[in-house]
Design a protein around this motif. Structure first.
Motif, PDB file in Angstrom:
ATOM      1  N   ILE A 106       0.849  -1.197   0.000  1.00 21.23           N
ATOM      2  CA  ILE A 106       0.000   0.000   0.000  1.00 21.23           C
ATOM      3  C   ILE A 106       0.882   1.244   0.000  1.00 21.23           C
ATOM      4  N   ASP A 107       1.183   1.786   1.204  1.00 24.13           N
ATOM      5  CA  ASP A 107       1.959   3.031   1.286  1.00 24.13           C
ATOM      6  C   ASP A 107       2.418   3.208   2.732  1.00 24.13           C
ATOM      7  N   PRO A 108       3.589   3.802   2.961  1.00 23.17           N
ATOM      8  CA  PRO A 108       4.069   4.018   4.346  1.00 23.17           C
ATOM      9  C   PRO A 108       3.084   4.811   5.202  1.00 23.17           C
ATOM     10  N   ASN A 109       2.387   5.766   4.605  1.00 24.18           N
ATOM     11  CA  ASN A 109       1.459   6.585   5.382  1.00 24.18           C
ATOM     12  C   ASN A 109       0.202   5.828   5.818  1.00 24.18           C
ATOM     13  N   ALA A 110      -0.040   4.678   5.220  1.00 21.99           N
ATOM     14  CA  ALA A 110      -1.236   3.887   5.535  1.00 21.99           C
ATOM     15  C   ALA A 110      -0.995   2.905   6.677  1.00 21.99           C
ATOM     16  N   ARG A 111       0.160   2.985   7.294  1.00 17.35           N
ATOM     17  CA  ARG A 111       0.460   2.063   8.388  1.00 17.35           C
ATOM     18  C   ARG A 111      -0.476   2.310   9.588  1.00 17.35           C
ATOM     19  N   PRO A 112      -0.788   1.242  10.340  1.00 10.61           N
ATOM     20  CA  PRO A 112      -1.637   1.397  11.535  1.00 10.61           C
ATOM     21  C   PRO A 112      -0.796   1.884  12.721  1.00 10.61           C
ATOM     22  N   PHE A 113      -0.374   3.145  12.662  1.00  8.24           N
ATOM     23  CA  PHE A 113       0.572   3.671  13.650  1.00  8.24           C
ATOM     24  C   PHE A 113       0.020   3.641  15.086  1.00  8.24           C
ATOM     25  N   ALA A 114      -1.269   3.779  15.251  1.00 10.87           N
ATOM     26  CA  ALA A 114      -1.853   3.855  16.596  1.00 10.87           C
ATOM     27  C   ALA A 114      -2.310   2.501  17.117  1.00 10.87           C
ATOM     28  N   LEU A 219      -2.393  12.217   2.140  1.00  9.99           N
ATOM     29  CA  LEU A 219      -3.387  12.476   3.188  1.00  9.99           C
ATOM     30  C   LEU A 219      -4.456  11.375   3.208  1.00  9.99           C
ATOM     31  N   ALA A 220      -4.842  10.907   2.033  1.00 15.87           N
ATOM     32  CA  ALA A 220      -5.834   9.829   1.950  1.00 15.87           C
ATOM     33  C   ALA A 220      -5.281   8.546   2.581  1.00 15.87           C
ATOM     34  N   TYR A 221      -3.997   8.273   2.302  1.00 12.39           N
ATOM     35  CA  TYR A 221      -3.375   7.097   2.906  1.00 12.39           C
ATOM     36  C   TYR A 221      -3.262   7.255   4.431  1.00 12.39           C
ATOM     37  N   GLY A 222      -3.033   8.471   4.886  1.00 10.15           N
ATOM     38  CA  GLY A 222      -2.980   8.720   6.329  1.00 10.15           C
ATOM     39  C   GLY A 222      -4.313   8.406   6.992  1.00 10.15           C
ATOM     40  N   ALA A 223      -5.395   8.821   6.341  1.00  5.41           N
ATOM     41  CA  ALA A 223      -6.735   8.505   6.858  1.00  5.41           C
ATOM     42  C   ALA A 223      -6.962   7.000   6.872  1.00  5.41           C
ATOM     43  N   LEU A 224      -6.470   6.327   5.829  1.00  5.60           N
ATOM     44  CA  LEU A 224      -6.597   4.873   5.766  1.00  5.60           C
ATOM     45  C   LEU A 224      -5.828   4.207   6.906  1.00  5.60           C
ATOM     46  N   GLY A 225      -4.658   4.789   7.237  1.00  2.00           N
ATOM     47  CA  GLY A 225      -3.859   4.265   8.339  1.00  2.00           C
ATOM     48  C   GLY A 225      -4.596   4.342   9.668  1.00  2.00           C
ATOM     49  N   SER A 226      -5.315   5.461   9.909  1.00  2.00           N
ATOM     50  CA  SER A 226      -6.114   5.584  11.133  1.00  2.00           C
ATOM     51  C   SER A 226      -7.206   4.527  11.166  1.00  2.00           C
ATOM     52  N   PHE A 227      -7.808   4.289  10.004  1.00  2.00           N
ATOM     53  CA  PHE A 227      -8.842   3.256   9.917  1.00  2.00           C
ATOM     54  C   PHE A 227      -8.252   1.875  10.184  1.00  2.00           C
ATOM     55  N   PHE A 228      -7.079   1.590   9.608  1.00  2.00           N
ATOM     56  CA  PHE A 228      -6.422   0.300   9.834  1.00  2.00           C
ATOM     57  C   PHE A 228      -6.085   0.094  11.309  1.00  2.00           C
ATOM     58  N   SER A 229      -5.679   1.180  11.997  1.00  2.00           N
ATOM     59  CA  SER A 229      -5.335   1.081  13.423  1.00  2.00           C
ATOM     60  C   SER A 229      -6.525   0.590  14.236  1.00  2.00           C
ATOM     61  N   VAL A 230      -7.668   1.214  14.001  1.00  2.00           N
ATOM     62  CA  VAL A 230      -8.871   0.854  14.761  1.00  2.00           C
ATOM     63  C   VAL A 230      -9.405  -0.505  14.317  1.00  2.00           C
ATOM     64  N   LEU A 231      -9.346  -0.789  13.023  1.00  2.81           N
ATOM     65  CA  LEU A 231      -9.805  -2.077  12.520  1.00  2.81           C
ATOM     66  C   LEU A 231      -8.983  -3.221  13.111  1.00  2.81           C
ATOM     67  N   GLY A 232      -7.666  -3.050  13.112  1.00  2.00           N
ATOM     68  CA  GLY A 232      -6.791  -4.064  13.707  1.00  2.00           C
ATOM     69  C   GLY A 232      -7.058  -4.239  15.193  1.00  2.00           C
ATOM     70  N   TYR A 233      -7.305  -3.107  15.860  1.00  2.00           N
ATOM     71  CA  TYR A 233      -7.628  -3.124  17.297  1.00  2.00           C
ATOM     72  C   TYR A 233      -8.898  -3.930  17.559  1.00  2.00           C
TER      73      TYR A 233
END
Length: 487
Positions: A106-114, A219-233
């Protein structure tokens, strides 16, 4: 409260740390080989300086983790499963970040950082989550600048942006996680995590990338990353709840729902005990919250504290109608039946694979208190001395503040039913006498509850019970006809 670690515990915890660090290295190099098609041995020979840098960084950060736990959170080092849990969290977070951060995925910005911060704050606590989040952010940065620099376009600012987002989004997650009380509320976290994530990515993109289209994609990938963080959680948290027997607020509410197996059975077979447990749960939660303990945990423990009464529900007053079966039994046999409900409750809880904490509270909530009704009955029937131990609970006395709270509120709820005057003052005097009686009998000697906390509990119980059993006005004996006329 800080625990003193034995030499054996220190040795075992250090060994477990070393093994987990080795497993972390193995995972990193396996990911490199799978994703980059690298020969690990040749890669180490060619890039030994990078490998040594990463190894040194990971080892130093792991040593700092151990030092932090040793000085601040010794309870983690005394529980080997907790150490494993911390490293598994790190492994999963780094694994997800590595996989999603590759250009061919995907992209580095889409990582589930949280993701790690959300999990750690829920499972371990806020302080531990803050520290683990910092360790994760630094480890991710070290791996990025050494092993995935080419994949990130050899731009140091990308790695720096990932470091900042991981730290800031993670810290935000740590602070908002305690407010999450249902899995549905977790979805709202996505929008909160967007604030630090989009701010940092936006600033970095504006400073280093002139292409506005690329900026919007980032920015879109960043939003996706926030979604991935919560989804993984939301997906992985239940796995950790089962693997490490974690009592999260979500699991506690599932265990106290009317659909829970033992709760449903208690409601059907011992309705009096069930109603008693509901009021005790309300009292326990209020008291625990008032003194800074986990209110949800106290509430759940209260629902299960009298499960042992399911063995002989008709032998307990709250489940009887007009006939009392104890009238046909000797006082000693009656006392034996009554006191066995603590042991039976603990066995039933363990048999149903419920949390050990519930079993501890079930067996401790009466401590070693005497069963005064049958002791007094035996004294009247005997001319000689009676051994009070034969009419007392086997114990042990409460080992935790929540178990002590259950002891107080259980006795207070039962005793308050016989009060004619249920004003706050009368109830407070009753609770005070019950606490003083237990203090005189050293029931709180094995837990660290303070006199100040006992005073707070007294006021809380009086306030809640006065509301539960408040006096009602007498309704007039007046019949109303269908047309609204009195008769």
């Amino acid at each position: 409260m800080k625990r003193k670690l034995s030499k054996k515990t220190i040795s075992l915890s250090i060994l477990l740390f070393v093994l987990n660090v080795i497993l972390l290295f193995a995972m990193i190099f396996l990911l490199l080989e799978v994703n980059e098609g690298l020969n690990v041995i040749n890669y180490i020979r060619v890039n030994y300086n990078r490998v040594l840098f990463v190894a040194s960084g990971v080892i130093i950060l792991s040593m700092l983790m151990y030092a932090y736990f040793y000085f601040e959170c010794t309870e983690i080092l005394t529980d080997m499963s907790r150490i494993v849990e911390c490293f598994v969290l790190l492994d999963v977070a780094l694994f997800l970040s590595f996989i999603i951060g590759q250009p061919n995925t995907i992209d580095p910005n889409a990582r589930p950082f949280a993701f790690l911060a959300l999990m750690a704050a829920t499972l371990l606590g806020r302080r531990e989550a803050v520290f683990l989040n910092m360790v994760y952010a630094l480890m991710l940065f070290i791996i990025d600048i050494n092993f995935t620099a080419d994949a990130l376009g050899s731009n140091m600012w990308v790695s720096c942006a990932c470091l900042l987002v991981a730290f800031c989004a993670g810290m935000t997650a740590v602070f908002i996680t305690p407010a999450i009380k249902s899995r549905i509320q977790s979805i709202l976290v996505v929008f909160i995590l967007l604030v630090p994530t989009e701010l940092i990515i936006g600033v970095m993109e504006i400073l280093f990338v002139e292409d506005k289209g690329a900026n919007l994609i980032a920015l879109a990938y960043g939003a996706l990353g926030s979604f991935f963080s919560v989804l993984g959680y939301m997906i992985i948290l239940p796995v950790f709840e089962v693997m490490f027997s974690e009592l999260t607020v979500f699991r506690l509410r599932e265990l106290t729902s009317d659909d829970a197996k033992l709760i449903k059975k208690l409601k059907d077979e011992a309705p009096g005990t069930y109603n008693h447990s509901v009021v005790v749960a309300q009292l326990a939660q209020a008291c625990a919250t008032a003194i800074g303990e986990d209110g949800e945990l106290a509430r759940a423990a209260a629902y299960y504290h009298d499960m042992g009464k399911l063995k002989n529900p008709e032998m307990f007053t709250e489940n009887q109608s007009d006939y009392n079966m104890h009238n046909e039994l000797s006082p000693e046999l009656s006392a034996d039946i009554i006191r066995s409900h603590t042991r039976d409750g603990a066995q039933l809880i363990r048999k149903n694979h419920l949390p050990e904490f519930f079993a501890d509270c079930a067996v401790q909530h009466h401590g070693t208190m005497p069963i005064k009704y049958f002791y007094a009955k035996a004294l009247k029937m005997s001319d000689g001395e009676i051994n009070i131990a034969n009419y007392s609970y086997a114990g042990p006395t409460p080992r935790t503040k929540i178990a002590a709270i259950l002891m107080i509120v259980d006795a207070s709820e039962a005793a308050s039913r016989s009060l004619k005057d249920r004003s706050p003052k009368a109830v407070e005097e009753l609770v005070t006498s019950l606490i003083e009686e237990r203090l005189d009998m050293d029931q709180f000697a094995d837990c660290d509850i303070t006199m100040r906390e006992l005073t707070i509990i007294t006021h809380t119980v009086a306030a809640v019970l006065s509301g539960v059993y408040h006096t009602r006005i007498s309704y007039p004996k007046l019949k109303i006809s269908p047309k609204g006329q009195s008769r």
